[in-house]
Write a protein that holds these residues in place. Structure first.
Motif, PDB file in Angstrom:
ATOM      1  N   UNK A 251       0.779  -1.109   0.025  1.00 22.87           N
ATOM      2  CA  UNK A 251      -0.038  -0.082  -0.133  1.00 22.87           C
ATOM      3  C   UNK A 251       0.990   1.085   0.012  1.00 22.87           C
ATOM      4  N   UNK A 252       1.847   1.237   0.830  1.00 24.99           N
ATOM      5  CA  UNK A 252       2.943   2.417   0.691  1.00 24.99           C
ATOM      6  C   UNK A 252       3.549   2.654  -0.496  1.00 24.99           C
ATOM      7  N   UNK A 253       3.826   1.525  -1.374  1.00 24.37           N
ATOM      8  CA  UNK A 253       4.483   1.533  -2.738  1.00 24.37           C
ATOM      9  C   UNK A 253       3.395   2.246  -3.592  1.00 24.37           C
ATOM     10  N   UNK A 258       1.850   7.264  -6.688  1.00 25.00           N
ATOM     11  CA  UNK A 258       0.837   8.351  -7.154  1.00 25.00           C
ATOM     12  C   UNK A 258       0.993   9.530  -6.597  1.00 25.00           C
ATOM     13  N   UNK A 259       1.554   9.746  -5.232  1.00 24.38           N
ATOM     14  CA  UNK A 259       1.717  11.091  -4.721  1.00 24.38           C
ATOM     15  C   UNK A 259       3.102  11.555  -4.990  1.00 24.38           C
ATOM     16  N   UNK A 260       4.198  10.683  -5.034  1.00 23.02           N
ATOM     17  CA  UNK A 260       5.760  11.108  -5.164  1.00 23.02           C
ATOM     18  C   UNK A 260       6.152  10.762  -6.164  1.00 23.02           C
ATOM     19  N   UNK A 261       5.668  10.706  -7.292  1.00 16.05           N
ATOM     20  CA  UNK A 261       6.056  10.147  -8.588  1.00 16.05           C
ATOM     21  C   UNK A 261       7.302  10.408  -8.974  1.00 16.05           C
ATOM     22  N   UNK A 262       7.753  12.047  -9.231  1.00 15.41           N
ATOM     23  CA  UNK A 262       9.100  12.412  -9.535  1.00 15.41           C
ATOM     24  C   UNK A 262      10.189  12.268  -8.303  1.00 15.41           C
ATOM     25  N   UNK A 263       9.744  12.329  -6.959  1.00 10.73           N
ATOM     26  CA  UNK A 263      10.583  12.465  -6.089  1.00 10.73           C
ATOM     27  C   UNK A 263      11.209  10.854  -6.022  1.00 10.73           C
ATOM     28  N   UNK A 312       9.938  10.335   0.654  1.00  7.89           N
ATOM     29  CA  UNK A 312       8.487  11.056   1.016  1.00  7.89           C
ATOM     30  C   UNK A 312       8.777  12.273   2.038  1.00  7.89           C
ATOM     31  N   UNK A 313       7.982  13.284   1.603  1.00  6.39           N
ATOM     32  CA  UNK A 313       8.200  14.465   2.350  1.00  6.39           C
ATOM     33  C   UNK A 313       7.449  14.340   3.591  1.00  6.39           C
ATOM     34  N   UNK A 314       8.068  14.430   4.655  1.00  7.66           N
ATOM     35  CA  UNK A 314       7.307  13.736   6.044  1.00  7.66           C
ATOM     36  C   UNK A 314       6.887  14.997   6.703  1.00  7.66           C
ATOM     37  N   UNK A 315       5.734  15.499   6.234  1.00  9.35           N
ATOM     38  CA  UNK A 315       4.872  16.621   6.839  1.00  9.35           C
ATOM     39  C   UNK A 315       3.415  16.045   7.568  1.00  9.35           C
ATOM     40  N   UNK A 316       3.144  17.027   8.327  1.00 10.67           N
ATOM     41  CA  UNK A 316       1.584  16.472   8.856  1.00 10.67           C
ATOM     42  C   UNK A 316       0.580  16.054   7.912  1.00 10.67           C
ATOM     43  N   UNK A 317       0.654  16.931   6.648  1.00 14.25           N
ATOM     44  CA  UNK A 317      -0.290  16.839   5.608  1.00 14.25           C
ATOM     45  C   UNK A 317      -0.173  15.548   5.026  1.00 14.25           C
ATOM     46  N   UNK A 318       1.064  15.315   4.834  1.00 15.34           N
ATOM     47  CA  UNK A 318       1.413  14.145   3.876  1.00 15.34           C
ATOM     48  C   UNK A 318       1.217  12.591   4.756  1.00 15.34           C
ATOM     49  N   UNK A 319       1.389  12.860   6.064  1.00 12.92           N
ATOM     50  CA  UNK A 319       1.113  11.997   6.942  1.00 12.92           C
ATOM     51  C   UNK A 319      -0.232  11.581   6.638  1.00 12.92           C
ATOM     52  N   UNK A 320      -1.240  12.477   6.856  1.00  8.71           N
ATOM     53  CA  UNK A 320      -2.567  12.507   7.074  1.00  8.71           C
ATOM     54  C   UNK A 320      -3.116  11.780   5.445  1.00  8.71           C
ATOM     55  N   UNK A 321      -2.440  12.211   4.275  1.00  6.75           N
ATOM     56  CA  UNK A 321      -2.857  11.655   3.088  1.00  6.75           C
ATOM     57  C   UNK A 321      -2.442  10.320   3.176  1.00  6.75           C
ATOM     58  N   UNK A 322      -1.283   9.987   3.635  1.00  8.67           N
ATOM     59  CA  UNK A 322      -1.157   8.314   3.723  1.00  8.67           C
ATOM     60  C   UNK A 322      -1.625   7.578   4.384  1.00  8.67           C
ATOM     61  N   UNK A 323      -2.045   7.991   5.667  1.00 10.74           N
ATOM     62  CA  UNK A 323      -3.347   7.250   6.335  1.00 10.74           C
ATOM     63  C   UNK A 323      -4.271   6.961   5.884  1.00 10.74           C
ATOM     64  N   UNK A 334      -7.339   0.180  12.437  1.00 11.35           N
ATOM     65  CA  UNK A 334      -6.974   1.077  13.465  1.00 11.35           C
ATOM     66  C   UNK A 334      -6.002   2.049  13.222  1.00 11.35           C
ATOM     67  N   UNK A 335      -6.261   3.351  12.767  1.00 15.69           N
ATOM     68  CA  UNK A 335      -5.571   4.381  12.212  1.00 15.69           C
ATOM     69  C   UNK A 335      -4.600   4.830  13.274  1.00 15.69           C
ATOM     70  N   UNK A 336      -5.069   4.853  14.783  1.00 21.01           N
ATOM     71  CA  UNK A 336      -4.050   5.406  15.733  1.00 21.01           C
ATOM     72  C   UNK A 336      -2.752   4.330  15.756  1.00 21.01           C
ATOM     73  N   UNK A 337      -2.940   3.038  15.480  1.00 20.76           N
ATOM     74  CA  UNK A 337      -1.785   2.161  15.718  1.00 20.76           C
ATOM     75  C   UNK A 337      -1.102   2.107  14.480  1.00 20.76           C
ATOM     76  N   UNK A 338      -1.696   2.787  13.128  1.00 19.18           N
ATOM     77  CA  UNK A 338      -1.047   2.849  11.937  1.00 19.18           C
ATOM     78  C   UNK A 338      -0.023   4.299  12.319  1.00 19.18           C
ATOM     79  N   UNK A 339      -0.702   4.993  12.823  1.00 21.14           N
ATOM     80  CA  UNK A 339       0.237   6.312  13.190  1.00 21.14           C
ATOM     81  C   UNK A 339       1.409   5.891  13.967  1.00 21.14           C
ATOM     82  N   UNK A 340       1.287   5.263  14.958  1.00 25.69           N
ATOM     83  CA  UNK A 340       2.219   4.998  15.962  1.00 25.69           C
ATOM     84  C   UNK A 340       3.257   4.042  15.006  1.00 25.69           C
ATOM     85  N   UNK A 341       2.889   3.275  14.057  1.00 24.24           N
ATOM     86  CA  UNK A 341       3.806   2.121  13.427  1.00 24.24           C
ATOM     87  C   UNK A 341       4.585   3.005  12.359  1.00 24.24           C
ATOM     88  N   UNK A 342       4.089   4.310  11.917  1.00 22.52           N
ATOM     89  CA  UNK A 342       4.733   5.265  11.312  1.00 22.52           C
ATOM     90  C   UNK A 342       5.784   5.970  11.974  1.00 22.52           C
TER      91      UNK A 342
END
Length: 347
Positions: A251-253, A258-263, A312-323, A334-342
């Motif tokens: 899923x991360x791949x 989709x979101x960081x094609x060039x980067x 991955x540009x690790x901003x709060x907005x990009x984290x939210x998009x990924x989750x 469990x999105x809280x558990x996912x946030x902790x895993x990140x």
């Protein structure tokens, strides 16, 4: 309940000088093939066999897109080719498989590395012409033949070996999330088949992968690793369809493509999956010793190990998009558990 499983390939030919079988395998299906692959991969194969005797050769440098597949399908029909031969890595072989699916003709895959299990999977992962993830195309049937030449694959860069092995490792954590499987009685049979095979892949790769990479020209395990990465892994994928696996690593791949094609353009499939696999294992609550075993393996190959490493540009907005993306496109609850895993990636 009706099941339609596509597992394995018609024939899987592996060994030294296996590429010499390509022409005779082609002749099972016809006299003229549309042959497509990456420029360097085609050159490597042409140093061993005369591809022009088998059909029309295209060195493809564009995207693995549905538009290109449709264009090559038109060429195949115009030139009266009877099958497709795909040569190279993931994107070129997926493109070849998609062409064969659109044309409803046989497909022979000639992998030149073990970077993914694409050669023997029954799905085509597609991208737009700009390189953005564009879903998948299900094949009508399994790949007809895989010709895996040991010497061709042995000569692939060490980076591709590492990426391919980690991509295969992802199967076990993706299959077993939230499950305690000790026997076939603990789950349905498809899930158990996935578990048993994924566990064997995990132990074999982590047990032999580093030594094999250091002794690639002499190791007697090269063909075993080719089989593990190119067909054993795809068997797990074939049985996991509809079995409820939680594919956070892949899923991360998909999100990155989709979101960081060039980067992330220069980051390999298995390298992104590896970072996702660390996230997956933390989400699963896997043993910290097993997570360290994985991260040590990845470090041995110089692989990315953090979100920043895969650009991955690790901003709060990009984290939210990924989750949000993983919540929508995987079986995560469990999105809280996912946030902790990140947060634990790279910790």
């Amino acid at each position: 309940m009706l099941q339609e499983l596509k597992v394995g390939v018609g024939r899987f030919i592996v060994g030294t000088d296996a590429i010499e079988r390509l022409k005779s395998e082609m002749e099972y299906f016809g006299e003229k093939a549309l042959i497509i692959g990456g420029p360097s991969s085609v050159d490597r194969v042409e140093s061993k066999v005369d591809l022009k005797q088998m059909g029309i050769v295209y060195r493809h440098e564009g995207a693995c897109s549905k538009r290109w597949a449709q264009e090559y399908c038109r060429i195949l029909k115009r030139e009266q080719c009877e099958l497709v031969i795909g040569i190279g890595g993931g994107k070129c072989i997926d493109l070849a498989k998609c062409i064969a699916t659109y044309a409803d003709c046989p497909i022979i895959a000639v992998p030149t590395s073990v970077a993914t299990c694409v050669a023997s999977s029954a799905v085509c992962i597609m991208y737009t012409d700009e390189g953005r993830a564009d879903g998948s195309v299900a094949m009508n049937r399994e790949v007809d033949v895989v010709v895996a030449d040991t010497d061709l694959i042995r000569s692939a860069p060490k980076r591709l070996w590492g990426a391919g092995m980690v991509d295969s490792l992802a199967k076990l954590p993706e299959v077993i999330h939230n499950l305690k499987i000790k026997s076939y009685k603990d789950c349905d049979l498809n899930k158990y088949i996935c578990f048993v095979n994924a566990k064997a892949i995990w132990e074999f790769i982590l047990g032999e992968g580093c030594a094999l990479a250091d002794e690639i020209n002499t190791s007697g395990r090269v063909e075993d690793m080719i089989l593990t990465n190119l067909i054993h892994t795809s068997i797990v994928s074939g049985f996991s369809s509809g079995s409820g696996q939680l594919a956070l690593a892949h899923g991360l791949y998909d999100f990155m493509r989709r979101e960081f094609v060039e980067e992330a353009r220069d980051i390999l499939h298995g390298e992104i999956v590896g970072v996702g696999l660390i996230m997956q294992m933390h989400y699963n609550g896997d043993d910290v010793c097993e997570i360290k075993r994985l991260t040590d393996f990845m470090k041995y190959f110089g692989m990315p190990a953090t979100l920043e490493d895969i650009h991955f540009q690790d901003t709060a907005e990009n984290r939210r998009k990924l989750i949000d993306y993983l919540k929508e496109n995987t079986a995560i609850e469990d999105t809280d558990r996912l946030a902790a895993a990140l947060d634990k990636i790279g910790a």
